[in-house]
Scaffold this motif. Sequence first.
Motif, PDB file in Angstrom:
ATOM      1  N   LYS A  81       7.649   4.074 -10.833  1.00 27.16           N
ATOM      2  CA  LYS A  81       8.057   2.872 -10.096  1.00 27.16           C
ATOM      3  C   LYS A  81       7.572   2.554  -8.963  1.00 27.16           C
ATOM      4  O   LYS A  81       7.303   1.459  -8.552  1.00 27.16           O
ATOM      5  N   GLU A  82       7.278   3.611  -7.989  1.00 32.69           N
ATOM      6  CA  GLU A  82       6.613   3.244  -6.570  1.00 32.69           C
ATOM      7  C   GLU A  82       5.371   2.740  -6.714  1.00 32.69           C
ATOM      8  O   GLU A  82       4.869   1.964  -6.208  1.00 32.69           O
ATOM      9  N   TYR A 135       1.827  -1.988  -6.318  1.00 30.53           N
ATOM     10  CA  TYR A 135       1.111  -2.996  -6.804  1.00 30.53           C
ATOM     11  C   TYR A 135       1.220  -4.362  -6.708  1.00 30.53           C
ATOM     12  O   TYR A 135       0.421  -5.044  -6.572  1.00 30.53           O
ATOM     13  N   ASP A 136       2.450  -4.530  -6.974  1.00 32.68           N
ATOM     14  CA  ASP A 136       2.949  -5.864  -6.882  1.00 32.68           C
ATOM     15  C   ASP A 136       2.882  -6.416  -5.168  1.00 32.68           C
ATOM     16  O   ASP A 136       2.675  -7.547  -5.090  1.00 32.68           O
ATOM     17  N   GLU A 137       3.171  -5.449  -4.492  1.00 34.29           N
ATOM     18  CA  GLU A 137       2.967  -5.718  -2.883  1.00 34.29           C
ATOM     19  C   GLU A 137       1.521  -5.986  -2.717  1.00 34.29           C
ATOM     20  O   GLU A 137       1.307  -7.138  -2.129  1.00 34.29           O
ATOM     21  N   LEU A 138       0.517  -5.174  -3.121  1.00 25.21           N
ATOM     22  CA  LEU A 138      -0.906  -5.618  -2.858  1.00 25.21           C
ATOM     23  C   LEU A 138      -1.266  -6.645  -3.438  1.00 25.21           C
ATOM     24  O   LEU A 138      -2.233  -7.474  -3.067  1.00 25.21           O
ATOM     25  N   GLN A 192      -3.048 -10.956  -2.075  1.00 22.31           N
ATOM     26  CA  GLN A 192      -4.520 -11.276  -2.247  1.00 22.31           C
ATOM     27  C   GLN A 192      -5.601 -10.417  -2.302  1.00 22.31           C
ATOM     28  O   GLN A 192      -6.656 -10.571  -1.799  1.00 22.31           O
ATOM     29  N   ILE A 193      -5.325  -9.111  -2.608  1.00 23.20           N
ATOM     30  CA  ILE A 193      -6.244  -7.940  -2.397  1.00 23.20           C
ATOM     31  C   ILE A 193      -7.109  -8.182  -3.542  1.00 23.20           C
ATOM     32  O   ILE A 193      -6.812  -7.834  -4.578  1.00 23.20           O
ATOM     33  N   GLY A 198       4.881 -16.855  -1.814  1.00 25.11           N
ATOM     34  CA  GLY A 198       3.665 -16.160  -1.918  1.00 25.11           C
ATOM     35  C   GLY A 198       2.947 -16.174  -0.567  1.00 25.11           C
ATOM     36  O   GLY A 198       2.110 -14.974  -0.160  1.00 25.11           O
ATOM     37  N   ILE A 199       2.927 -16.961   0.294  1.00 25.02           N
ATOM     38  CA  ILE A 199       2.150 -16.976   1.488  1.00 25.02           C
ATOM     39  C   ILE A 199       2.852 -16.074   2.382  1.00 25.02           C
ATOM     40  O   ILE A 199       1.857 -15.316   3.218  1.00 25.02           O
TER      41      ILE A 199
END
Length: 679
Positions: free
Chosen positions: A61-62, A67-70, A74-75, A344-345
């Motif tokens: 879960k973490e 992953y969603d945060e990064l 836009q990494i 998103g921005i």
Amino acid sequence: MTEFRIHHLASRLISLLDAGESAGPEMYVDILTRNMTRYVTTQVSTHNAKRKIAEFTAKHKEFLVKYDELKSKQIRELDALVYLISRIIDQPDVLSMLQSAYPDTVPHVHTESTSLGELPQSVSGMVMSGVVMSQRELDQLREQLATLTSNVDEVESRHLTERGRRKTGDTMNIPDDPEWKQRAMLMSDFVMKSETTHAASVPVGSLPLEVQECAIVEDILFLLTGVEGKFILARPLKHKFSRRHFVVDSSLDVSLHGLVNQLLPVCSHHSLVSRFIDAMGAYHNGAIRHAVSAAMRVLVKEELVLVAQLEKIHRQGDLSLQKIWSYLQPVIRTMEILAIIVDGIVKGDCRGGQLLSLLHKTTTGFAGDVKAQELCLYLTQKACVPYFDLLEQWIYKGIIRDPYSEFFVEEQRQLDEYGLGDHYHNVYWEERYSVCRDRIPVFLEKVADKVLRAGKYLNVIRECERDVRCPDSKEIVYTLHEREYVDQIEQAYNFASTQLLDLLMKEKDLFGRLRSIKHYFLLDQGDFLVHFLDLAEDELEKSIHDVSEHRVEALLELALRNRLTNIDKYIDDVRLQLLPYDLITHLTRILTVLEGADLAGESFSSADKFSAVLSGLEALSLDYVVTWPVSLVINRKALVKYQLLFRFLFYTKHTERQLNRLWLHEKSTMRMNAALKSW
């Protein structure tokens, strides 16, 4: 990245992984150099890779949250990294080697959360489970939360301002926002006051149904303009850009309640977009954020015009909730898309090229929705205007004026061209103008190298105090047809490369310079060297400390002018050098790539000096004076390689002369012996 650097990194990685029994670094260096590209353009599918990692790790879960945060930030390297990790998981030998090398390494996921105990005592003390709160206590709690939220927003605003200044650099004179712009009454969003001024005197449910609908219609019109109603109140925000929620009077008729719940998301989207527009007006946010907020402001104004028209109909007594829902259909989808883009921005803290990449992906993502794609295309085109202005200035004129550090070509003003011919480690051409990959929009990534080179070529011509303009310069406009602006960039690149090539070849006579170097350093016209050795050999056989450099240089000039005056017009650019180290040391210093060493200088550490004294023959070398812009090609690094070849050839010539003398001496001795025997 040089081959020596790749070899060093491969060796270090092998040692860190304790993979001594594997193949040496040479094999990996060969593979990497053959497959290395300037930019990562390979697209990989990460769906299966992400699922595989989530199944492998105990903290799935973490992992998915991180992953969603990064991904929202836009990494670009994220997908490639996830794919690499999934491949490592598939190979047990590599995985076991990593676990044995780093047994204590455990990934940590840092999450930011605020518990109830972290709230101020005045607020947390009122929130008790199992306690029924009166309306007055709820109002007090609401006021305290509003005060707390406003304080958090002020701190966050100051933090964003300072971070924006750090990103744009200390040298840019970005003014501070005036204090009056922070006044709550000048904002487009709801004003959270310390006292309840909009509270209704009676519940709405006690009114007749027609009166209820009329009152709720008025409240909805207020909410669509960022003003609280009497029976529908706005809740405090969790943070500055969170979605706005509303509280509807619970006594409202059930038949009206459903319609109100359908209309409230539009009010929430309007609130979010309005807050974003107000926040992005600050100077430090950059030109692209300003352009996006300005385009959104146009769309919000169209919505407000529609609300004004609805209000006129309401004053005429001919507006119901059903009609509002019908009239707002075009606006509902528009505000929803704007809210998605704002989310998103904000989540990715996107600016510059990252913001354009986000808009481009959003535009292409709505391929099946024509209206939505047209809306996103409008926003992207408006946002690209300041970025493409920078692009046009660069590829058509070779100029960068980027006060907010948004363009992907970055300039290092402290580097200049005057040291190219003097310093071995001069990095002017590589680092004066370089690509900052994080700022490249995804739709320009394939031509980023051509953009960099086109501007650099024109900048070289401008450094020669010449004004150059591309005759085919046209305004670049963002479209979904990538080929249109790619063709314009390629035309500018071809023009710039042609202009620089003509300057170097025709006016600066690069081939003539190379032929001149060939004459002297590669002994293309070697008769001057024979004449020079005839004149200066006795002087050069002395110790380097006893050799008169001025005398040797005069003899070299005499030999050159007697032999090559009519052949080479650059004869005056040849210089003589007596280096304090021999050829082997010279070559060793290059191979070891000593950081900060100046191979043209005369100051070296004691480790580089020989205890034995060199002769003038061992220390002799030639140098060549090169001016800008020819020094871009014939720089100090290239001249050092020519010096190495010359020193080897020169000493070979000297050895040849010694062998010839020995042979002549041996031949005369043999003749004398034969004559003695016959006599």
